[in-house]
Scaffold this motif. Structure first.
Motif, PDB file in Angstrom:
ATOM      1  N   ASP A   1       0.855  -1.199   0.000  1.00  0.00           N
ATOM      2  CA  ASP A   1       0.000   0.000   0.000  1.00  0.00           C
ATOM      3  C   ASP A   1       0.894   1.253   0.000  1.00  0.00           C
ATOM      4  OD1 ASP A   1      -2.356   1.537   0.119  1.00  0.00           O
ATOM      5  OD2 ASP A   1      -2.289   1.601   2.311  1.00  0.00           O
TER       6      ASP A   1
ATOM      7  N   HIS B   1       1.183   4.216  -2.712  1.00  0.00           N
ATOM      8  CA  HIS B   1       1.028   5.653  -2.429  1.00  0.00           C
ATOM      9  C   HIS B   1       2.128   6.455  -3.118  1.00  0.00           C
ATOM     10  CE1 HIS B   1      -1.309   4.673   1.512  1.00  0.00           C
ATOM     11  NE2 HIS B   1      -2.060   4.538   0.430  1.00  0.00           N
TER      12      HIS B   1
ATOM     13  N   HIS C   1      -6.028   3.434  -6.467  1.00  0.00           N
ATOM     14  CA  HIS C   1      -6.918   3.660  -5.329  1.00  0.00           C
ATOM     15  C   HIS C   1      -8.364   3.926  -5.761  1.00  0.00           C
ATOM     16  CE1 HIS C   1      -3.329   3.695  -2.851  1.00  0.00           C
ATOM     17  NE2 HIS C   1      -4.107   3.648  -1.801  1.00  0.00           N
TER      18      HIS C   1
ATOM     19  N   HIS D   1      -7.007  -3.828   1.783  1.00  0.00           N
ATOM     20  CA  HIS D   1      -6.659  -2.677   0.945  1.00  0.00           C
ATOM     21  C   HIS D   1      -5.267  -2.840   0.311  1.00  0.00           C
ATOM     22  CE1 HIS D   1      -6.503   1.585  -0.170  1.00  0.00           C
ATOM     23  NE2 HIS D   1      -5.351   1.695   0.466  1.00  0.00           N
TER      24      HIS D   1
HETATM   25 FE   LIG Z   1      -3.779   3.194   0.293  1.00  0.00          FE
END
Ligand SMILES: [Fe+2]
Length: 281
Positions: free
Chosen positions: A103, A107, A180, A192
């Motif tokens: 994740d 980002h 996302h 996620h």
């Molecule tokens: Fe995220």
């Protein structure tokens, strides 16, 4: 408020901090700057190197039945302090370690292919992504052979933790993008970080031409990273449904913030390659 946890835990604590000072239902705060009063002062201690929620003025909640997740953000909604201490990551099992770090890598890379990027966000994103690509295989190896648990890998875990916060400082200022937007459907039953990790190489390929030479060099290392940590970029059968993901991305600011414009047809093909099951969408 003392918030201790992974991304979901920190988000929940940030929501409670808002409710401590605002006598309203949490759903009425969805959007940007809707709270009348700033949240109760919050100190955040992340227990995964992932979301970067500890440095973010946004919080994300899931509500089943909604087409996408609930995002609440605003100036001053960020914790007043974040404590980044690698020793809390020592006992982290493999899956939360890997999913959270993917994740964070997402980002950083999403920031690089966002329309909102700038020299400031690029500086943070390039450094964060390079650090995660380098540190994550060492962190996973240390989890497997017990060095993480024995405190012998703290330097690597600390780097991963700081890189995750740095990645959020990048994407928090540039905005997120296509990965996302697609992973924002509560209908998909996968963590996620796992969803983003699966989608990342396909969206990276889709955006490759929009990247600088430095950015391209980083995305070209995703395959090598996945080989080193044994991560397969593919949804299990029935885990993800393309229609729900495309529905969630439609009209989403993260989709329009993506450097390269995408049609539903292109997304359907991208999701097919990622192993999402086809549907009417
Ligand atoms: Fe995220």
């Amino acid at each position: 408020m003392l918030a201790i946890g992974g991304g979901s835990g920190l988000s929940a604590a940030k929501a409670v901090a808002l409710l401590m000072t605002n006598d309203v239902g949490i759903e009425s705060l969805e959007g940007d700057g809707r709270a009348e009063h700033p949240p109760a002062p919050t100190i955040a201690v992340p227990t995964t190197a992932g979301s970067g929620s500890e440095v973010s003025n946004a919080l994300v909640l899931h509500e089943s039945g909604k087409v996408r997740e609930v995002v609440i953000r605003g100036r001053g909604y960020e914790p007043v302090a974040a404590i980044l201490d690698a020793t809390v990551l020592r006992g982290l099992p493999r899956e939360p370690l890997v999913f959270a770090a993917l994740d964070a890598l997402t980002h950083a890379l999403e920031s690089l292919w966002s329309r909102g990027r700038s020299m400031f966000t690029d500086a943070c994103a390039l450094h964060a992504a390079a650090q995660i690509l380098e540190a994550l295989p060492k962190a996973v190896a240390g989890q497997v052979d017990g060095r993480n648990a024995r405190g012998e890998n703290d330097e690597v875990l600390q780097r991963l933790l700081e890189a995750a916060s740095l990645a959020n400082i990048a994407c928090g200022n540039s905005g997120l993008a296509l990965v996302h937007a697609l992973s924002s459907s509560p209908a998909v039953d996968a963590p996620h970080g796992l969803q983003n990790g699966i989608l990342l190489p396909y969206v990276a390929g889709f955006n490759r031409e929009a990247l600088s030479a430095e950015g391209r060099e980083l995305v070209d290392r995703i395959g090598e990273l996945y080989g080193a940590i044994g991560f397969e970029a593919r949804f299990d059968s029935g885990q993800a449904e393309a229609g729900a993901m495309i529905d969630a991305s439609r009209g989403h600011v993260f989709r329009s913030n993506n450097a390269r414009e995408s049609s539903d047809e292109e997304l359907r093909e991208l999701l097919r390659l990622a192993g999402a099951i086809a549907s009417a969408g």
